[in-house]
Scaffold this motif. Structure first.
Motif, short mmCIF file in Angstrom:
data_model
loop_
_atom_site.label_atom_id
_atom_site.label_comp_id
_atom_site.label_asym_id
_atom_site.label_seq_id
_atom_site.Cartn_x
_atom_site.Cartn_y
_atom_site.Cartn_z
N LEU A 3 -36.66 -33.71 -20.05
CA LEU A 3 -35.70 -34.77 -19.76
C LEU A 3 -35.11 -35.33 -21.04
CD1 LEU A 3 -34.40 -36.88 -17.80
CD2 LEU A 3 -36.43 -38.29 -18.21
N LEU A 4 -35.95 -35.64 -22.01
CA LEU A 4 -35.47 -36.29 -23.23
C LEU A 4 -34.60 -35.38 -24.06
CD1 LEU A 4 -38.73 -38.21 -24.15
CD2 LEU A 4 -36.59 -39.20 -23.36
N ALA A 5 -34.80 -34.07 -23.94
CA ALA A 5 -34.00 -33.13 -24.72
C ALA A 5 -32.53 -33.16 -24.33
CB ALA A 5 -34.55 -31.71 -24.54
N SER A 6 -32.23 -33.64 -23.12
CA SER A 6 -30.83 -33.64 -22.66
C SER A 6 -30.35 -35.02 -22.20
CB SER A 6 -30.67 -32.65 -21.51
OG SER A 6 -31.52 -33.00 -20.42
N LEU A 7 -31.15 -36.05 -22.41
CA LEU A 7 -30.82 -37.37 -21.89
C LEU A 7 -29.84 -38.10 -22.80
CD1 LEU A 7 -31.60 -39.33 -19.57
CD2 LEU A 7 -33.30 -40.32 -21.12
N ALA A 39 -37.55 -34.28 -4.16
CA ALA A 39 -36.44 -35.04 -4.72
C ALA A 39 -36.38 -36.49 -4.26
CB ALA A 39 -35.11 -34.35 -4.38
N ALA A 40 -37.09 -36.84 -3.21
CA ALA A 40 -37.06 -38.20 -2.69
C ALA A 40 -38.34 -38.48 -1.93
CB ALA A 40 -35.84 -38.41 -1.79
N GLU A 62 -32.35 -38.40 -10.51
CA GLU A 62 -31.88 -37.02 -10.37
C GLU A 62 -32.12 -36.22 -11.64
OE1 GLU A 62 -27.91 -36.74 -8.96
OE2 GLU A 62 -28.29 -37.89 -7.13
N LEU A 63 -31.87 -36.82 -12.79
CA LEU A 63 -32.11 -36.14 -14.06
C LEU A 63 -33.59 -35.83 -14.24
CD1 LEU A 63 -29.77 -38.22 -16.41
CD2 LEU A 63 -29.41 -35.86 -15.63
N LEU A 64 -34.45 -36.76 -13.86
CA LEU A 64 -35.89 -36.57 -13.99
C LEU A 64 -36.37 -35.45 -13.07
CD1 LEU A 64 -38.66 -37.43 -15.05
CD2 LEU A 64 -38.68 -39.24 -13.31
N GLY A 65 -35.89 -35.44 -11.83
CA GLY A 65 -36.28 -34.38 -10.90
C GLY A 65 -35.84 -33.02 -11.38
N SER A 66 -34.61 -32.94 -11.91
CA SER A 66 -34.10 -31.66 -12.43
C SER A 66 -34.93 -31.19 -13.62
CB SER A 66 -32.64 -31.83 -12.84
OG SER A 66 -32.13 -30.64 -13.39
N ALA A 67 -35.28 -32.12 -14.50
CA ALA A 67 -36.10 -31.77 -15.66
C ALA A 67 -37.47 -31.25 -15.22
CB ALA A 67 -36.26 -32.98 -16.57
N ALA A 68 -38.07 -31.89 -14.22
CA ALA A 68 -39.38 -31.47 -13.75
C ALA A 68 -39.32 -30.06 -13.15
CB ALA A 68 -39.91 -32.46 -12.72
N ARG A 69 -38.24 -29.76 -12.44
CA ARG A 69 -38.12 -28.41 -11.85
C ARG A 69 -37.96 -27.34 -12.91
NH1 ARG A 69 -34.83 -31.67 -8.76
NH2 ARG A 69 -35.80 -32.26 -6.78
N GLY A 99 -39.23 -43.08 -11.30
CA GLY A 99 -40.66 -42.79 -11.24
C GLY A 99 -40.94 -41.31 -11.08
N LEU A 100 -41.97 -40.84 -11.74
CA LEU A 100 -42.49 -39.51 -11.53
C LEU A 100 -43.90 -39.68 -10.96
CD1 LEU A 100 -41.93 -36.46 -11.90
CD2 LEU A 100 -43.18 -36.61 -14.08
N ALA A 101 -44.02 -39.44 -9.65
CA ALA A 101 -45.29 -39.65 -8.95
C ALA A 101 -46.02 -38.31 -8.83
CB ALA A 101 -45.03 -40.24 -7.58
N LEU A 102 -47.27 -38.31 -9.26
CA LEU A 102 -48.09 -37.11 -9.21
C LEU A 102 -49.04 -37.22 -8.02
CD1 LEU A 102 -47.04 -37.39 -12.18
CD2 LEU A 102 -49.08 -36.15 -12.89
N VAL A 103 -48.86 -36.35 -7.05
CA VAL A 103 -49.70 -36.39 -5.84
C VAL A 103 -51.09 -35.88 -6.18
CG1 VAL A 103 -49.98 -35.56 -3.49
CG2 VAL A 103 -47.68 -36.05 -4.36
N THR A 104 -52.10 -36.69 -5.88
CA THR A 104 -53.48 -36.32 -6.22
C THR A 104 -54.36 -36.06 -5.01
OG1 THR A 104 -54.13 -38.65 -6.29
CG2 THR A 104 -53.38 -37.67 -8.37
#
Length: 303
Positions: free
Chosen positions: A251-255, A162-163, A146-153, A211-216
């Protein structure tokens, strides 16, 4: 294990997939070479600071992309990161889409995995006279995901899903059209080659893993799109790597570097074999992972 590094422990690990071979935002950078009981990792680990947190970055396929998915030394990779102090691990990977609305260029933080691999070695750390059954119903850490998804947005203008269920295939070949349609009929969302056994080993190492999956691409099921190719994947990943790196930095700035999470105690009720049945060789090899549980079974000295 031997490491050429003796400063403050690393807190977060990042494993980069196809197209993500470095993390330029790191400061105070040095390379760390680690040997493990499970062999050498994919490459030297790059250790530095980002957002006030000590980070270890590891290119999954090697920095020259020389390791096929089947041969990625996942046990050595996870063990090496754990040995440096990592407690939270982000995996970045390229994936194909099995859904119309998961478009090339989008990001996904998957929440489930279906394992379709066949030839992976080293799918567990515990394969010699030590039986450990970890819970794996939720293969990704929900808190970190959830933290990773929020950071990406916040960090990108890219669509972030989100899933999604990640179908892990063997590779290195891409799917046939029939396979792609089969996976779609099962309701799977994305397809890649690296989440297994990485996610399983991260759980055994008591790491929070997301995981952060990048759709290609659209794999090969979509009639009006070209079938997936290595060159197309590489090009989309090259464009999307900036989004991945921005997501990591945010993400790392607030983790919280000291996570309070059930992933950190995944083995608490999982070790089945009693200490006195485990060989000294196995104890030594796995002390980093289960040492505290061994210690709890050690006889107390007489008063």
């Amino acid at each position: 294990m031997a490491a050429e590094w003796h400063e403050d422990a690393v807190q977060v690990g990042i494993i980069g997939g196809s197209g993500l071979y470095d993390l330029e935002a790191l400061t105070d950078v040095r390379e760390v070479r680690v040997t493990t009981p499970y062999g050498d990792p994919s490459d030297a680990l790059v250790v530095g600071s980002l957002g006030g947190i000590r980070v270890a970055f590891l290119p999954r396929h090697g920095r020259r992309h020389q390791i096929v998915p089947t041969n990625v030394p996942a046990r050595a990779n996870i063990y090496a990161l754990k040995s440096l102090g990592v407690r939270q691990l982000i995996s970045v990977s390229a994936v194909g889409s099995l859904r119309e609305d998961f478009r090339p260029g989008d990001l996904v933080t998957p929440d489930q995995i279906v394992d379709r691999t066949r030839n992976r070695n080293g799918t567990t750390f515990f394969d010699e006279n030590l039986v450990v059954h970890v819970p794996f119903g939720e293969p990704f850490c929900g808190r970190l995901r959830e933290l990773l998804g929020s950071a990406a947005r916040h960090a990108t203008d890219t669509a972030v899903h989100a899933a999604g269920t990640y179908c892990c295939m063997e590779g290195p070949q891409f799917s046939t059209r029939a396979e792609s349609e089969l996976y779609r009929s099962w309701g799977l969302d994305i397809i890649g080659m690296t989440a297994v056994p990485e996610a399983k080993l991260a759980r055994e190492a008591e790491l929070c893993y997301a995981g952060l999956a990048l759709v290609t691409d659209y794999d090969c099921w979509r009639a009006d799109s070209e079938d997936v190719s290595a060159s197309a994947v590489t090009e989309v990943m090259r464009r999307n790597s900036a989004a991945a790196k921005a997501s990591m930095a945010t993400l790392l700035a607030s983790l919280d570097p000291e996570p309070k999470c059930g992933c950190q105690d995944a083995l608490a009720t999982s070790v089945i074999t009693p200490l006195d049945a485990v060989s000294e060789t196995t104890r030594d090899r796995n002390r980093l992972l289960v040492g505290r549980y061994f210690a709890a079974q050690e006889p107390k000295p007489a008063a």
